[in-house]
Design a protein around this motif. Sequence first.
Motif, PDB file in Angstrom:
ATOM      1  N   VAL A   1       0.939   4.339   6.526  1.00 34.55           N
ATOM      2  CA  VAL A   1       1.933   4.423   5.460  1.00 34.55           C
ATOM      3  C   VAL A   1       2.936   5.525   5.811  1.00 34.55           C
ATOM      4  O   VAL A   1       2.570   6.699   5.873  1.00 34.55           O
ATOM      5  N   PRO A   2       4.196   5.162   6.048  1.00 30.29           N
ATOM      6  CA  PRO A   2       5.210   6.172   6.388  1.00 30.29           C
ATOM      7  C   PRO A   2       5.393   7.187   5.260  1.00 30.29           C
ATOM      8  O   PRO A   2       5.222   6.867   4.080  1.00 30.29           O
ATOM      9  N   ASP A   3       5.782   8.374   5.626  1.00 27.06           N
ATOM     10  CA  ASP A   3       5.952   9.441   4.642  1.00 27.06           C
ATOM     11  C   ASP A   3       6.979   9.084   3.577  1.00 27.06           C
ATOM     12  O   ASP A   3       6.867   9.519   2.426  1.00 27.06           O
ATOM     13  N   VAL A   4       7.978   8.275   3.936  1.00 26.04           N
ATOM     14  CA  VAL A   4       9.032   7.928   2.982  1.00 26.04           C
ATOM     15  C   VAL A   4       8.493   7.109   1.813  1.00 26.04           C
ATOM     16  O   VAL A   4       9.098   7.064   0.751  1.00 26.04           O
ATOM     17  N   LEU A   5       7.323   6.486   1.979  1.00 24.77           N
ATOM     18  CA  LEU A   5       6.722   5.686   0.919  1.00 24.77           C
ATOM     19  C   LEU A   5       5.728   6.478   0.081  1.00 24.77           C
ATOM     20  O   LEU A   5       5.170   5.949  -0.884  1.00 24.77           O
ATOM     21  N   LYS A   6       5.518   7.725   0.429  1.00 27.86           N
ATOM     22  CA  LYS A   6       4.542   8.540  -0.291  1.00 27.86           C
ATOM     23  C   LYS A   6       5.246   9.475  -1.261  1.00 27.86           C
ATOM     24  O   LYS A   6       6.272  10.072  -0.919  1.00 27.86           O
ATOM     25  N   PRO A   7       4.714   9.616  -2.479  1.00 31.22           N
ATOM     26  CA  PRO A   7       5.275  10.609  -3.401  1.00 31.22           C
ATOM     27  C   PRO A   7       4.915  12.012  -2.924  1.00 31.22           C
ATOM     28  O   PRO A   7       4.274  12.187  -1.886  1.00 31.22           O
TER      29      PRO A   7
END
Length: 264
Positions: free
Chosen positions: A207-213
Motif C-alpha cells: 500500500v503506497p504511502d499516498v493511500l495511508k492516512p
Amino acid sequence: MSVTIAMANQKGGVGKTTSTIEFATILTKLGKRVLAIDLDQQCNLTKNAEADRTAPTIFDLFSRDDVDMAQAIQTVDAGYSIIAGSPEMSKADKIFDDPTAVYLLDDLIDALSEDYDYFLIDNAPARNIPLNMSYIAADYFIMCADSGEDSLDGIDAIVSDMMKYHKSNKRSLSDAKILGILITRFRQTNIGNAVLDIINEKLDTDVPDVLKPEERPFIMTVRETAAVDEAKMVHKPLELYKKSSTASMDYRRIVDEIVRRIEE
C-alpha cells in the motif's frame, strides 16, 4: 464537516453490506446523522434495511433530472437515512459512459454535505463505473476481507485502482485514503492468524504511502457468530437484534475506532 466512507472489495460475500448496516446503526445511536447509499445492483443494503423499494433510487438520481432528492432519501427503522439501490445499476457502465459521470456521486454528496455527518457507500463486488465514482467521492475506504485468497486479491485490486485516480493524468482526482481493513467471520485459528499476518505485510509493502492516512490503517476483526446470519434473516441490524453477541461488540469497537480517528 461530513465524512464519506466507502466499503469495498472485488470479492462478494465478505461482509461489506453487513458492515455498512452495523456502522450506520451504531453511528446513529451515537447521535450522528448518517446517510447510506446503495450502489450495488443486487440491492442487499436496501433489502436488509427494509427500505421502500418504490421510492426513487440512486439510479434515478444519477440518470434523471426530474427526480426530487428529498423523495429519494428515506429513514429506515434503525434510524439512519438511505438512498435505495436499483437493479438498473447493472447498466451503469453503458449508461454513465461520459467522462464527467464519475463525478455524479461526488456532486450528490456535496449537495447534502451540510445535512449529514457520515456518508456510507456500499459498493458492488465489481470493477465498474459506480466504484470509480466512489474513488472520487470518498474520503476513506474500508476494505472487508475474510480468510479466502480471493478476498485478499480483491484488496490488491482496490489499491491498484485507487492509485490510478491518485495519479490520473499526472494530477490527483482522488484524495481517498485507506482507513482500515476489516476481517469478517474471524476465527482465532492458524488460518485466521495467517491472514492477519498477510494483511499486515500488505499494508507495509503493497500500500503506497499516498493511500495511508496520518495514522496507519487499522486492521480489526469481527468474530464469527451465528447471530450475524440470524439478524440477516429477520432484516435487522445485529446491533438491534442481538447487541450482546461477540460480532456486535466487535462492530461497536470498530465504530469507536473510526470516530476516534476521524473526529479527534
